[in-house]
Write an enzyme that holds these catalytic residues in place. Structure first.
Site, PDB file in Angstrom:
ATOM      1  N   ASP A  48       0.821  -1.182  -0.038  1.00  0.00           N
ATOM      2  CA  ASP A  48      -0.123   0.026  -0.001  1.00  0.00           C
ATOM      3  C   ASP A  48       0.794   1.047  -0.023  1.00  0.00           C
ATOM      4  O   ASP A  48       0.446   2.187  -0.612  1.00  0.00           O
ATOM      5  CB  ASP A  48      -0.941   0.135   1.108  1.00  0.00           C
ATOM      6  CG  ASP A  48      -2.081  -1.054   1.135  1.00  0.00           C
ATOM      7  OD1 ASP A  48      -2.552  -1.186  -0.071  1.00  0.00           O
ATOM      8  OD2 ASP A  48      -2.631  -1.360   2.197  1.00  0.00           O
ATOM      9  N   ASN A 125      -4.427   8.700   2.130  1.00  0.00           N
ATOM     10  CA  ASN A 125      -4.877   8.121   3.443  1.00  0.00           C
ATOM     11  C   ASN A 125      -5.387   8.973   4.311  1.00  0.00           C
ATOM     12  O   ASN A 125      -6.326   8.922   4.673  1.00  0.00           O
ATOM     13  CB  ASN A 125      -3.615   7.345   4.006  1.00  0.00           C
ATOM     14  CG  ASN A 125      -3.523   5.936   3.504  1.00  0.00           C
ATOM     15  OD1 ASN A 125      -4.386   5.392   2.917  1.00  0.00           O
ATOM     16  ND2 ASN A 125      -2.264   5.322   3.819  1.00  0.00           N
ATOM     17  N   ARG A 151      -7.086  20.393  22.973  1.00  0.00           N
ATOM     18  CA  ARG A 151      -5.631  20.180  23.332  1.00  0.00           C
ATOM     19  C   ARG A 151      -5.269  18.692  23.183  1.00  0.00           C
ATOM     20  O   ARG A 151      -5.948  17.869  23.971  1.00  0.00           O
ATOM     21  CB  ARG A 151      -5.681  20.652  24.981  1.00  0.00           C
ATOM     22  CG  ARG A 151      -5.468  22.204  24.914  1.00  0.00           C
ATOM     23  CD  ARG A 151      -6.007  22.947  26.251  1.00  0.00           C
ATOM     24  NE  ARG A 151      -5.864  24.288  26.186  1.00  0.00           N
ATOM     25  CZ  ARG A 151      -6.894  24.918  25.773  1.00  0.00           C
ATOM     26  NH1 ARG A 151      -7.891  24.305  25.390  1.00  0.00           N
ATOM     27  NH2 ARG A 151      -6.829  26.162  25.906  1.00  0.00           N
ATOM     28  N   ASP A 153      -1.966  15.626  21.609  1.00  0.00           N
ATOM     29  CA  ASP A 153      -0.908  15.511  20.790  1.00  0.00           C
ATOM     30  C   ASP A 153      -1.271  15.973  19.361  1.00  0.00           C
ATOM     31  O   ASP A 153      -0.268  16.125  18.770  1.00  0.00           O
ATOM     32  CB  ASP A 153      -0.647  13.814  21.007  1.00  0.00           C
ATOM     33  CG  ASP A 153       0.251  13.394  22.252  1.00  0.00           C
ATOM     34  OD1 ASP A 153       0.240  14.547  23.149  1.00  0.00           O
ATOM     35  OD2 ASP A 153       0.336  12.425  22.273  1.00  0.00           O
ATOM     36  N   THR A 164      -8.380   2.324   7.325  1.00  0.00           N
ATOM     37  CA  THR A 164      -7.769   1.429   8.140  1.00  0.00           C
ATOM     38  C   THR A 164      -6.095   1.639   8.173  1.00  0.00           C
ATOM     39  O   THR A 164      -5.675   0.533   8.694  1.00  0.00           O
ATOM     40  CB  THR A 164      -7.770   0.334   6.943  1.00  0.00           C
ATOM     41  OG1 THR A 164      -7.520   0.625   5.596  1.00  0.00           O
ATOM     42  CG2 THR A 164      -9.233  -0.381   6.817  1.00  0.00           C
ATOM     43  N   ALA A 165      -5.610   2.627   8.152  1.00  0.00           N
ATOM     44  CA  ALA A 165      -4.172   3.146   8.206  1.00  0.00           C
ATOM     45  C   ALA A 165      -4.271   3.663   9.574  1.00  0.00           C
ATOM     46  O   ALA A 165      -4.528   3.255  10.709  1.00  0.00           O
ATOM     47  CB  ALA A 165      -3.763   3.778   7.141  1.00  0.00           C
ATOM     48  N   SER A 169      -5.255   3.133  14.036  1.00  0.00           N
ATOM     49  CA  SER A 169      -4.413   2.840  15.191  1.00  0.00           C
ATOM     50  C   SER A 169      -4.729   4.031  16.223  1.00  0.00           C
ATOM     51  O   SER A 169      -4.249   3.813  17.307  1.00  0.00           O
ATOM     52  CB  SER A 169      -2.898   3.221  14.719  1.00  0.00           C
ATOM     53  OG  SER A 169      -2.477   2.209  13.816  1.00  0.00           O
TER      54      SER A 169
HETATM   55  P1  NAP Z   1       5.221   2.751   6.661  1.00  0.00           P
HETATM   56  O1  NAP Z   1       5.305   3.379   8.068  1.00  0.00           O
HETATM   57  O2  NAP Z   1       6.453   1.937   6.102  1.00  0.00           O
HETATM   58  O3  NAP Z   1       4.097   1.648   6.732  1.00  0.00           O
HETATM   59  C1  NAP Z   1       2.835   1.902   7.258  1.00  0.00           C
HETATM   60  C2  NAP Z   1       2.169   0.526   7.301  1.00  0.00           C
HETATM   61  O4  NAP Z   1       0.500   0.936   6.878  1.00  0.00           O
HETATM   62  C3  NAP Z   1       2.393  -0.473   6.040  1.00  0.00           C
HETATM   63  O5  NAP Z   1       2.290  -1.661   6.706  1.00  0.00           O
HETATM   64  C4  NAP Z   1       1.373  -0.214   5.125  1.00  0.00           C
HETATM   65  O6  NAP Z   1       0.886  -1.389   4.263  1.00  0.00           O
HETATM   66  C5  NAP Z   1       0.203   0.279   5.866  1.00  0.00           C
HETATM   67  N1  NAP Z   1      -0.872   0.987   5.011  1.00  0.00           N
HETATM   68  C6  NAP Z   1      -0.630   2.107   4.372  1.00  0.00           C
HETATM   69  N2  NAP Z   1      -1.819   2.411   3.682  1.00  0.00           N
HETATM   70  C7  NAP Z   1      -2.653   1.632   4.546  1.00  0.00           C
HETATM   71  C8  NAP Z   1      -4.148   1.581   4.400  1.00  0.00           C
HETATM   72  N3  NAP Z   1      -4.990   2.409   3.494  1.00  0.00           N
HETATM   73  N4  NAP Z   1      -4.679   0.659   5.064  1.00  0.00           N
HETATM   74  C9  NAP Z   1      -3.991  -0.271   5.777  1.00  0.00           C
HETATM   75  N5  NAP Z   1      -2.780  -0.016   5.934  1.00  0.00           N
HETATM   76  C10 NAP Z   1      -2.115   0.715   5.158  1.00  0.00           C
HETATM   77  O7  NAP Z   1       4.637   4.060   5.667  1.00  0.00           O
HETATM   78  P2  NAP Z   1       4.321   3.891   4.123  1.00  0.00           P
HETATM   79  O8  NAP Z   1       4.194   2.279   3.640  1.00  0.00           O
HETATM   80  O9  NAP Z   1       4.951   5.020   3.335  1.00  0.00           O
HETATM   81  O10 NAP Z   1       2.766   4.362   4.502  1.00  0.00           O
HETATM   82  C11 NAP Z   1       2.547   5.704   4.852  1.00  0.00           C
HETATM   83  C12 NAP Z   1       1.183   5.351   5.892  1.00  0.00           C
HETATM   84  O11 NAP Z   1       1.609   4.660   6.858  1.00  0.00           O
HETATM   85  C13 NAP Z   1       0.541   6.695   6.169  1.00  0.00           C
HETATM   86  O12 NAP Z   1      -0.571   7.272   5.346  1.00  0.00           O
HETATM   87  C14 NAP Z   1      -0.247   6.115   7.502  1.00  0.00           C
HETATM   88  O13 NAP Z   1      -1.428   5.930   7.479  1.00  0.00           O
HETATM   89  C15 NAP Z   1       0.588   4.904   7.795  1.00  0.00           C
HETATM   90  N6  NAP Z   1       1.076   4.914   9.171  1.00  0.00           N
HETATM   91  C16 NAP Z   1       0.456   4.248  10.401  1.00  0.00           C
HETATM   92  C17 NAP Z   1       1.022   4.589  11.389  1.00  0.00           C
HETATM   93  C18 NAP Z   1       0.333   3.622  12.573  1.00  0.00           C
HETATM   94  O14 NAP Z   1      -0.548   3.090  12.321  1.00  0.00           O
HETATM   95  N7  NAP Z   1       0.776   3.984  13.676  1.00  0.00           N
HETATM   96  C19 NAP Z   1       2.075   4.974  11.611  1.00  0.00           C
HETATM   97  C20 NAP Z   1       2.913   5.802  10.700  1.00  0.00           C
HETATM   98  C21 NAP Z   1       2.308   5.689   9.355  1.00  0.00           C
HETATM   99  P3  NAP Z   1       2.072  -2.080   3.319  1.00  0.00           P
HETATM  100  O15 NAP Z   1       3.110  -2.749   4.159  1.00  0.00           O
HETATM  101  O16 NAP Z   1       1.219  -2.886   2.174  1.00  0.00           O
HETATM  102  O17 NAP Z   1       2.950  -0.867   2.331  1.00  0.00           O
END
Ligand code: NAP
Length: 268
Positions: A48, A125, A151, A153, A164-165, A169
């Site tokens: 993703d 996202n 107020r 984080d 779902t991303a 969380s």
């Molecule tokens: P990353 O930190 O390397 O990976 C973040 C994870 O989120 C990966 O496992 C990715 O899946 C998954 N992901 C991305 N879009 C998703 C969606 N729409 N639904 C479910 N899972 C999803 O960062 P990245 O790959 O560059 O992706 C950036 C995204 O990571 C941000 O937009 C944010 O939503 C997410 N993120 C989440 C957290 C958290 O949950 N605490 C923290 C930082 C960022 P794949 O393994 O398939 O790439």
């Protein structure tokens, strides 16, 4: 039927590179051509995160481009095809090029206190706002009306496909992507007898917008999907559903809730 122009965006994993090589060979044998500049179809190979990168590379051509994801790890939310289905994928491309399904995007507009001209972004996202190492203070309005004084984080504002991303969380709801709305979720809000927020995520409709008016400070971090932008002298950030949408080539369909179950619950 004449071929279409295809761009391939892959991550640097060995498996993704092999898939890209094979896909390029298969496309060369078909009527389709590789065009990394002006494609009609963008195929992302990876996860993703790779599709997010592909989206930002072509976000200036959303009306002309459809996206499709091949996953080389686990099944993703934006990636439908598997690495062993490339022949079928190219055959499908040759036979039907019209079908697509589209999903909402988030429009982000940042205004500044120092007269700097406003900036505009699209997120697939989410966008988040956080403050360096101190409590973030902001007035949140829905349309013209002040809703609450926040107020905490920070805040996460997500699309349905982004629900779902990061949104999940921080305790946000998972939203079906057929719903044209965005979600505001709090990140560790401060709630006591003095400071009060709603304390639960809200879903905002496509005819509404949210304004986050920040208390003057120079240390805000604003994220747009995988990008973090250090912002200075922000006055306010406005969020609404974008006029643009992302179009996916819909050669196959997996029910959204099955995808959610597969990603987070597994076999029962
Ligand atoms: P990353 O930190 O390397 O990976 C973040 C994870 O989120 C990966 O496992 C990715 O899946 C998954 N992901 C991305 N879009 C998703 C969606 N729409 N639904 C479910 N899972 C999803 O960062 P990245 O790959 O560059 O992706 C950036 C995204 O990571 C941000 O937009 C944010 O939503 C997410 N993120 C989440 C957290 C958290 O949950 N605490 C923290 C930082 C960022 P794949 O393994 O398939 O790439």
């Amino acid at each position: 039927m004449t071929g279409i122009k295809v761009a391939i965006i892959n991550n640097q994993e060995e498996k993704s590179m092999l898939v890209t090589k094979r896909l390029t060979e298969l496309l060369a044998q078909s009527d389709n051509t590789i065009d990394q500049e002006n494609p009609e179809l963008v195929i992302s190979v990876g996860g993703d995160g790779t599709l997010l990168s592909a989206f930002h590379l072509f976000s200036h051509r959303l009306a002309e481009v459809r996206f499709l994801g091949v996953h080389t790890g686990h099944l993703g939310f934006y990636t439908d095809w598997r690495d062993y289905e490339l022949e079928e994928l190219v055959d499908t491309l040759c036979n039907d090029r019209q079908k697509s399904v589209s999903y909402p995007l988030l429009d982000v507009r940042i205004t500044y206190t120092n007269g700097k001209s406003e900036k505009h972004f699209l997120a697939l996202n989410e966008s988040t706002i956080k403050r360096g190492n101190r409590t973030m203070v902001a007035d949140i309005s829905i349309k013209e009306d002040l809703f609450e004084k926040f107020r905490g984080d920070g805040l996460s504002i997500s699309t349905p496909t982004g629900s779902t991303a990061y949104n999940k969380s921080v305790g946000g709801a998972v939203l079906h992507p057929s719903i044209n709305a965005f979600q505001l979720a709090e990140i560790a809000s401060l709630n006591n007898r003095v400071f009060r927020t709603l304390g639960s995520p809200i879903i905002v409709g496509d005819h509404e917008w949210v304004k986050v008016k920040l208390q003057a400070s120079t240390d805000y971090l604003v994220t747009i999907d995988q990008f973090t932008i250090e912002q200075e002298e922000i006055d306010a950030i406005y969020y609404r559903i974008a006029d643009e949408r992302i179009h996916f080539a819909s050669y196959r369909h997996m029910h959204f809730w099955n995808r959610v179950k597969d990603a987070f619950i597994g076999e029962i």
